[in-house]
Design a protein around this motif. Sequence first.
Motif, PDB file in Angstrom:
ATOM      1  N   PRO A  17       0.784  -1.227   0.000  1.00  0.00           N
ATOM      2  CA  PRO A  17       0.000   0.000   0.000  1.00  0.00           C
ATOM      3  C   PRO A  17       0.815   1.275   0.000  1.00  0.00           C
ATOM      4  CG  PRO A  17      -1.003  -1.612   1.438  1.00  0.00           C
ATOM      5  CD  PRO A  17       0.293  -2.209   0.972  1.00  0.00           C
ATOM      6  N   PRO A  18       1.964   1.369   0.736  1.00  0.00           N
ATOM      7  CA  PRO A  18       2.695   2.624   0.703  1.00  0.00           C
ATOM      8  C   PRO A  18       3.500   2.833  -0.558  1.00  0.00           C
ATOM      9  CG  PRO A  18       3.819   1.094   2.143  1.00  0.00           C
ATOM     10  CD  PRO A  18       2.519   0.453   1.753  1.00  0.00           C
ATOM     11  N   ALA A  19       3.008   2.291  -1.714  1.00  0.00           N
ATOM     12  CA  ALA A  19       3.682   2.538  -2.979  1.00  0.00           C
ATOM     13  C   ALA A  19       3.549   3.989  -3.392  1.00  0.00           C
ATOM     14  CB  ALA A  19       3.104   1.637  -4.076  1.00  0.00           C
ATOM     15  N   VAL A  20       2.597   4.719  -2.801  1.00  0.00           N
ATOM     16  CA  VAL A  20       2.438   6.130  -3.095  1.00  0.00           C
ATOM     17  C   VAL A  20       3.478   6.900  -2.316  1.00  0.00           C
ATOM     18  CG1 VAL A  20       0.855   8.078  -3.052  1.00  0.00           C
ATOM     19  CG2 VAL A  20      -0.015   5.770  -3.444  1.00  0.00           C
ATOM     20  N   GLU A  21       4.415   7.512  -2.993  1.00  0.00           N
ATOM     21  CA  GLU A  21       5.536   8.196  -2.367  1.00  0.00           C
ATOM     22  C   GLU A  21       5.404   9.704  -2.502  1.00  0.00           C
ATOM     23  OE1 GLU A  21       7.909   6.830  -0.699  1.00  0.00           O
ATOM     24  OE2 GLU A  21       7.234   4.805  -1.048  1.00  0.00           O
ATOM     25  N   PRO A  22       6.098  10.477  -1.660  1.00  0.00           N
ATOM     26  CA  PRO A  22       6.098  11.931  -1.828  1.00  0.00           C
ATOM     27  C   PRO A  22       6.547  12.304  -3.230  1.00  0.00           C
ATOM     28  CG  PRO A  22       7.095  11.330   0.253  1.00  0.00           C
ATOM     29  CD  PRO A  22       6.866  10.041  -0.501  1.00  0.00           C
ATOM     30  N   GLY A  23       5.805  13.191  -3.873  1.00  0.00           N
ATOM     31  CA  GLY A  23       6.147  13.600  -5.223  1.00  0.00           C
ATOM     32  C   GLY A  23       5.541  12.723  -6.290  1.00  0.00           C
ATOM     33  N   ARG A  24       4.910  11.620  -5.912  1.00  0.00           N
ATOM     34  CA  ARG A  24       4.313  10.733  -6.902  1.00  0.00           C
ATOM     35  C   ARG A  24       2.791  10.797  -6.890  1.00  0.00           C
ATOM     36  NH1 ARG A  24       7.941   5.188  -6.379  1.00  0.00           N
ATOM     37  NH2 ARG A  24       9.967   6.191  -6.495  1.00  0.00           N
ATOM     38  N   LEU A  25       2.242  11.563  -5.980  1.00  0.00           N
ATOM     39  CA  LEU A  25       0.811  11.751  -5.983  1.00  0.00           C
ATOM     40  C   LEU A  25       0.445  12.649  -7.151  1.00  0.00           C
ATOM     41  CD1 LEU A  25       0.006  12.311  -2.217  1.00  0.00           C
ATOM     42  CD2 LEU A  25      -0.754  10.425  -3.628  1.00  0.00           C
ATOM     43  N   GLN A  62     -12.945   8.917 -12.153  1.00  0.00           N
ATOM     44  CA  GLN A  62     -13.911   8.142 -11.402  1.00  0.00           C
ATOM     45  C   GLN A  62     -13.449   7.879  -9.976  1.00  0.00           C
ATOM     46  OE1 GLN A  62     -14.723   4.621 -13.673  1.00  0.00           O
ATOM     47  NE2 GLN A  62     -15.720   5.750 -15.314  1.00  0.00           N
ATOM     48  N   ASN A  63     -12.234   8.349  -9.643  1.00  0.00           N
ATOM     49  CA  ASN A  63     -11.715   8.129  -8.300  1.00  0.00           C
ATOM     50  C   ASN A  63     -12.286   9.174  -7.349  1.00  0.00           C
ATOM     51  OD1 ASN A  63     -10.150   5.994  -9.171  1.00  0.00           O
ATOM     52  ND2 ASN A  63      -8.415   7.319  -9.679  1.00  0.00           N
ATOM     53  N   LEU A  64     -13.599   9.093  -7.090  1.00  0.00           N
ATOM     54  CA  LEU A  64     -14.257  10.059  -6.227  1.00  0.00           C
ATOM     55  C   LEU A  64     -13.950   9.725  -4.777  1.00  0.00           C
ATOM     56  CD1 LEU A  64     -17.701  10.296  -8.046  1.00  0.00           C
ATOM     57  CD2 LEU A  64     -15.687  11.762  -8.328  1.00  0.00           C
ATOM     58  N   VAL A  65     -13.688  10.751  -3.983  1.00  0.00           N
ATOM     59  CA  VAL A  65     -13.390  10.549  -2.570  1.00  0.00           C
ATOM     60  C   VAL A  65     -14.323  11.434  -1.758  1.00  0.00           C
ATOM     61  CG1 VAL A  65     -10.983   9.966  -2.997  1.00  0.00           C
ATOM     62  CG2 VAL A  65     -11.619  12.340  -2.608  1.00  0.00           C
ATOM     63  N   PRO A  66     -14.577  11.079  -0.507  1.00  0.00           N
ATOM     64  CA  PRO A  66     -15.457  11.901   0.327  1.00  0.00           C
ATOM     65  C   PRO A  66     -14.888  13.296   0.546  1.00  0.00           C
ATOM     66  CG  PRO A  66     -15.136   9.721   1.277  1.00  0.00           C
ATOM     67  CD  PRO A  66     -14.156   9.845   0.164  1.00  0.00           C
ATOM     68  N   VAL A  73      -6.705  11.845  -5.388  1.00  0.00           N
ATOM     69  CA  VAL A  73      -5.480  11.482  -6.098  1.00  0.00           C
ATOM     70  C   VAL A  73      -5.784  10.369  -7.093  1.00  0.00           C
ATOM     71  CG1 VAL A  73      -4.016  12.106  -4.148  1.00  0.00           C
ATOM     72  CG2 VAL A  73      -4.848   9.765  -4.372  1.00  0.00           C
ATOM     73  N   THR A  74      -4.889  10.229  -8.044  1.00  0.00           N
ATOM     74  CA  THR A  74      -5.001   9.159  -9.029  1.00  0.00           C
ATOM     75  C   THR A  74      -3.916   8.131  -8.767  1.00  0.00           C
ATOM     76  OG1 THR A  74      -5.888  10.664 -10.694  1.00  0.00           O
ATOM     77  CG2 THR A  74      -4.963   8.589 -11.483  1.00  0.00           C
ATOM     78  N   LEU A  75      -4.301   6.898  -8.557  1.00  0.00           N
ATOM     79  CA  LEU A  75      -3.358   5.810  -8.324  1.00  0.00           C
ATOM     80  C   LEU A  75      -3.076   5.074  -9.612  1.00  0.00           C
ATOM     81  CD1 LEU A  75      -4.905   4.320  -5.055  1.00  0.00           C
ATOM     82  CD2 LEU A  75      -3.071   6.000  -5.238  1.00  0.00           C
ATOM     83  N   THR A  76      -1.899   4.493  -9.710  1.00  0.00           N
ATOM     84  CA  THR A  76      -1.605   3.611 -10.830  1.00  0.00           C
ATOM     85  C   THR A  76      -2.439   2.341 -10.682  1.00  0.00           C
ATOM     86  OG1 THR A  76       0.183   2.436  -9.705  1.00  0.00           O
ATOM     87  CG2 THR A  76       0.766   4.496 -10.839  1.00  0.00           C
TER      88      THR A  76
END
Length: 243
Positions: free
Chosen positions: A48-56, A64-68, A74-77
Motif C-alpha cells: 500500500p505505501p507505494a504512493v511516495e512523496p512527489g508521486r501523488l 472516477q476516483n471520487l473521494v469523500p 489522487v489518481t493511483l496507478t
Amino acid sequence: MITAAGLLVLALLGQPSRTYYWRDAGGQTHITNTPPPADAEILEPPPPPAVEPGRLRPAQAGSQNLVPRGYRQVTLTPAQKQAWEALDQHLLRARIANDRRTLEAVTDSLIHDCLWGNGLWAMPLVPLLALALMVLMGWWLALGLSTALRLPVVGGFLILGLAFGHLLLNVFLYHPQAARLQQNLELLELHMGGRIPRPERHAFLLQRYQALERTAEPTQAPWRFPKEIRALREAVKQVMVDP
C-alpha cells in the motif's frame, strides 16, 4: 548530544516488519505480516505505501476516483489501486469477523513500511557519518595547533557535527517519514474495510498528522518525532477499530 539522542530514540520505533501477499488453494488473496503457509502462492503486488512523496498525481477532470469531502483526491496507478483494493477486502473480512487483532496488525505493518521502506532504514546512518566526518576534520586540524587549542577546536567541530547531523536527520529521515505517513494513512482511511472514519475521527487524525509534521522541523528536539509516531500509531489503531 542532540543527534545521538535522537538516533537512540529511533530504536523505540522498532524494526521494519515485512508484509506478505499470497493466494491460498481456494484462490483467495491474503495480506498478512506473518509468513504464508508452504502451499500458498506468493504474490508480488506493490505494498500500500507505494504512493511516495512527489508521486501523488492530481485527479484529472472526469476521474472516477471520487473521494469523500475533506480528503485529497489522487489518481493511483493500476498496481497501486489493486494493492489498496486487496487491503480493503482483507480489512473487510477482519471487520466482519470482529478480528481486532488483524485490524491493528495491518495498521502496524503499514506504519512500519512507511517509516522504513524504500531505503529509509539506512537514513539514520547519514547524520552519524556527518558527525564522524566533522569530528575527524576537527581532530586533523587540531594536530597542528598547540595543546591548549586542540580541545576547543575538536569540541567546536563536535558541536558543528551534532548540529549538521540533526539537520540531516530531519531532512533525510523525519520529513520523508512524515510525508509518507500522512499520504498513506489518508489513503488507509478510505480503505478500512468498507468503513470511512466519521468527520470527528478524521479531524482527530488530521491533528496528529499536523503535529507529526511540526515535530519534523529542525527547530524541534529529535526525540519529539518518535514520540509523535507512537501517538499517531495509537490514534490510527483507535480509528481503525472504531471508525
